[in-house]
Design an enzyme around this catalytic site. Structure first.
Site, PDB file in Angstrom:
ATOM      1  N   ASP A  43      47.861  73.820 -37.730  1.00 49.05           N
ATOM      2  CA  ASP A  43      48.769  74.984 -38.602  1.00 49.05           C
ATOM      3  C   ASP A  43      48.716  75.500 -39.932  1.00 49.05           C
ATOM      4  O   ASP A  43      49.192  76.433 -40.526  1.00 49.05           O
ATOM      5  CB  ASP A  43      50.268  74.794 -38.012  1.00 49.05           C
ATOM      6  CG  ASP A  43      50.840  73.762 -38.750  1.00 49.05           C
ATOM      7  OD1 ASP A  43      50.233  72.976 -39.226  1.00 49.05           O
ATOM      8  OD2 ASP A  43      52.005  73.509 -38.627  1.00 49.05           O
ATOM      9  N   SER A  44      47.810  74.420 -40.593  1.00 44.06           N
ATOM     10  CA  SER A  44      47.510  74.775 -42.144  1.00 44.06           C
ATOM     11  C   SER A  44      46.653  75.754 -42.109  1.00 44.06           C
ATOM     12  O   SER A  44      46.514  76.525 -43.410  1.00 44.06           O
ATOM     13  CB  SER A  44      46.655  73.537 -42.627  1.00 44.06           C
ATOM     14  OG  SER A  44      45.846  73.158 -41.776  1.00 44.06           O
ATOM     15  N   ASP A  82      47.082  72.674 -32.765  1.00 45.04           N
ATOM     16  CA  ASP A  82      48.456  72.254 -33.264  1.00 45.04           C
ATOM     17  C   ASP A  82      49.770  73.198 -33.003  1.00 45.04           C
ATOM     18  O   ASP A  82      49.551  74.428 -32.682  1.00 45.04           O
ATOM     19  CB  ASP A  82      48.051  72.528 -34.734  1.00 45.04           C
ATOM     20  CG  ASP A  82      49.106  71.520 -35.629  1.00 45.04           C
ATOM     21  OD1 ASP A  82      49.802  70.792 -35.077  1.00 45.04           O
ATOM     22  OD2 ASP A  82      49.085  71.520 -36.931  1.00 45.04           O
ATOM     23  N   LYS A 111      48.777  68.768 -30.658  1.00 47.33           N
ATOM     24  CA  LYS A 111      49.468  68.177 -31.545  1.00 47.33           C
ATOM     25  C   LYS A 111      50.878  68.625 -31.906  1.00 47.33           C
ATOM     26  O   LYS A 111      51.056  69.859 -32.161  1.00 47.33           O
ATOM     27  CB  LYS A 111      48.668  67.863 -33.033  1.00 47.33           C
ATOM     28  CG  LYS A 111      49.422  66.924 -34.016  1.00 47.33           C
ATOM     29  CD  LYS A 111      48.435  66.895 -35.225  1.00 47.33           C
ATOM     30  CE  LYS A 111      48.446  67.943 -36.212  1.00 47.33           C
ATOM     31  NZ  LYS A 111      49.639  68.275 -36.774  1.00 47.33           N
ATOM     32  N   GLU A 113      54.492  67.786 -34.377  1.00 51.85           N
ATOM     33  CA  GLU A 113      55.195  66.767 -35.655  1.00 51.85           C
ATOM     34  C   GLU A 113      56.537  66.410 -35.249  1.00 51.85           C
ATOM     35  O   GLU A 113      57.287  66.996 -34.212  1.00 51.85           O
ATOM     36  CB  GLU A 113      55.296  67.739 -36.672  1.00 51.85           C
ATOM     37  CG  GLU A 113      54.299  68.309 -37.280  1.00 51.85           C
ATOM     38  CD  GLU A 113      54.533  69.025 -38.801  1.00 51.85           C
ATOM     39  OE1 GLU A 113      55.638  69.060 -39.168  1.00 51.85           O
ATOM     40  OE2 GLU A 113      53.275  69.668 -39.124  1.00 51.85           O
ATOM     41  N   GLU A 180      50.481  61.207 -42.048  1.00 54.50           N
ATOM     42  CA  GLU A 180      50.275  62.104 -43.332  1.00 54.50           C
ATOM     43  C   GLU A 180      51.200  61.551 -44.413  1.00 54.50           C
ATOM     44  O   GLU A 180      52.368  61.299 -44.427  1.00 54.50           O
ATOM     45  CB  GLU A 180      50.747  63.603 -43.137  1.00 54.50           C
ATOM     46  CG  GLU A 180      50.257  64.434 -44.300  1.00 54.50           C
ATOM     47  CD  GLU A 180      50.313  65.839 -43.729  1.00 54.50           C
ATOM     48  OE1 GLU A 180      50.143  66.431 -42.613  1.00 54.50           O
ATOM     49  OE2 GLU A 180      50.065  66.928 -44.910  1.00 54.50           O
TER      50      GLU A 180
HETATM   51  O1  KIV Z   1      47.693  71.361 -39.882  1.00 50.56           O
HETATM   52  C1  KIV Z   1      46.883  70.725 -40.421  1.00 50.56           C
HETATM   53  O2  KIV Z   1      45.966  70.988 -41.074  1.00 50.56           O
HETATM   54  C2  KIV Z   1      47.257  69.215 -40.118  1.00 50.56           C
HETATM   55  C3  KIV Z   1      46.409  68.346 -40.575  1.00 50.56           C
HETATM   56  C4  KIV Z   1      46.610  67.963 -42.147  1.00 50.56           C
HETATM   57  C5  KIV Z   1      46.675  66.853 -39.961  1.00 50.56           C
HETATM   58  O3  KIV Z   1      48.180  68.914 -39.454  1.00 50.56           O
END
Ligand code: KIV
Length: 264
Positions: A43-44, A82, A111, A113, A180
């Site tokens: 989600d970055s 994500d 993934k 959090e 992280e």
């Molecule tokens: O969203 C993302 O890029 C991440 C990574 C930094 C693990 O969660």
């Protein structure tokens, strides 16, 4: 890597796992041709691609579009999607809808959090047959509660809580987890205490694998570069130089040549 079984096998064999983030098809094609083990459509994307200051703007729709684009570029690479902000905090049915959108877009795993307050969701996703990767330490979707992007687990109580959360994620059936921005000693302690592999980003050298945001790795960074980022090329410099050479060629009539133009 092609499946979650290879993550477990890598840890058992002491083989490190490499992971990058990716958001689009053209760079996914390059990743597919590389030796990198796995791709996270993080989600970055909200920050890196869309220019937001944090990841809170990411939506399921945004993540599904990026996941589908990456899958088209990297058809055989193990792909993790994500789950964005709050998409897994509205109860099991809503979370499963979000998971379905990412899996239909091409993700083989998702993934999410944290763990407290959504154990039932993690169990339901794992129970539905979709592998789940956890994410502890600095969890960017909680940036406002954490008062910024800061190293986590420096105090004994915080470290103990993260260790306990990691054990819970493993017990709930996660196949792996991202750690992280935690001190190296804590990354090592968690890694030693789990059977499933840890993938570190700013969590020291002893994690079972490492992940970097692709644009950071390629040197497309802004003014602030966190200390855990290693840029393998100066993307900003290389691209700026190419743009300036193009600009000069156009303005001085060197582009296009006859060979770059069509005959009648
Ligand atoms: O969203 C993302 O890029 C991440 C990574 C930094 C693990 O969660």
């Amino acid at each position: 890597m092609k499946s979650v079984l290879e993550f477990a096998a890598a840890k058992a064999a002491g083989r490190k796992i490499s992971m990058i983030t990716c958001y689009d098809s053209s760079l996914a094609r390059v990743a597919e041709a590389s030796q990198v083990d796995s791709i996270l459509v993080g989600d970055s994307a909200a920050m890196v691609v869309h220019g937001y200051p944090d990841t809170l703007a990411a939506t399921v729709e945004m993540m599904a579009w990026h996941t589908a684009a990456v899958r088209r570029g990297a058809p055989t690479r193990f792909l993790i999607g994500d789950l964005p902000f709050l998409s897994f905090r509205k109860g099991v049915p809503a979370a499963l809808d979000a998971v379905a959108a990412l899996v239909r877009a091409g993700a083989q795993a998702v993934k999410l959090e944290g763990v407290a307050g959504h154990e039932d969701v993690i169990e339901a996703i794992v129970g539905s047959g979709v592998p789940v990767m956890g994410h502890l330490g600095l969890t960017p979707q909680s940036v406002n509660a954490l008062s910024g992007f800061r190293v986590q687990g420096r105090l004994d109580d915080d470290a103990a809580r993260i260790v306990e959360d990691a054990r819970r994620l493993e017990a709930l059936g996660c196949f792996s987890m991202v750690l992280e921005c935690v001190p190296s000693a804590l990354g090592a302690r968690i890694t030693r205490s789990l059977r499933i592999p840890t993938i570190g980003v700013g969590a020291g050298p002893d994690c079972d694998g490492q992940v970097l945001v692709l644009n950071d790795l390629l040197g497309f960074t802004g003014t602030h570069r966190p200390r855990f980022v290693r840029a393998y090329v100066d993307g900003n410099g290389i691209v700026r130089d190419a743009l300036d050479r193009f600009d000069a060629d156009v303005k001085q009539g060197r582009f296009p040549t006859a060979a770059e133009s069509y005959d009648a």
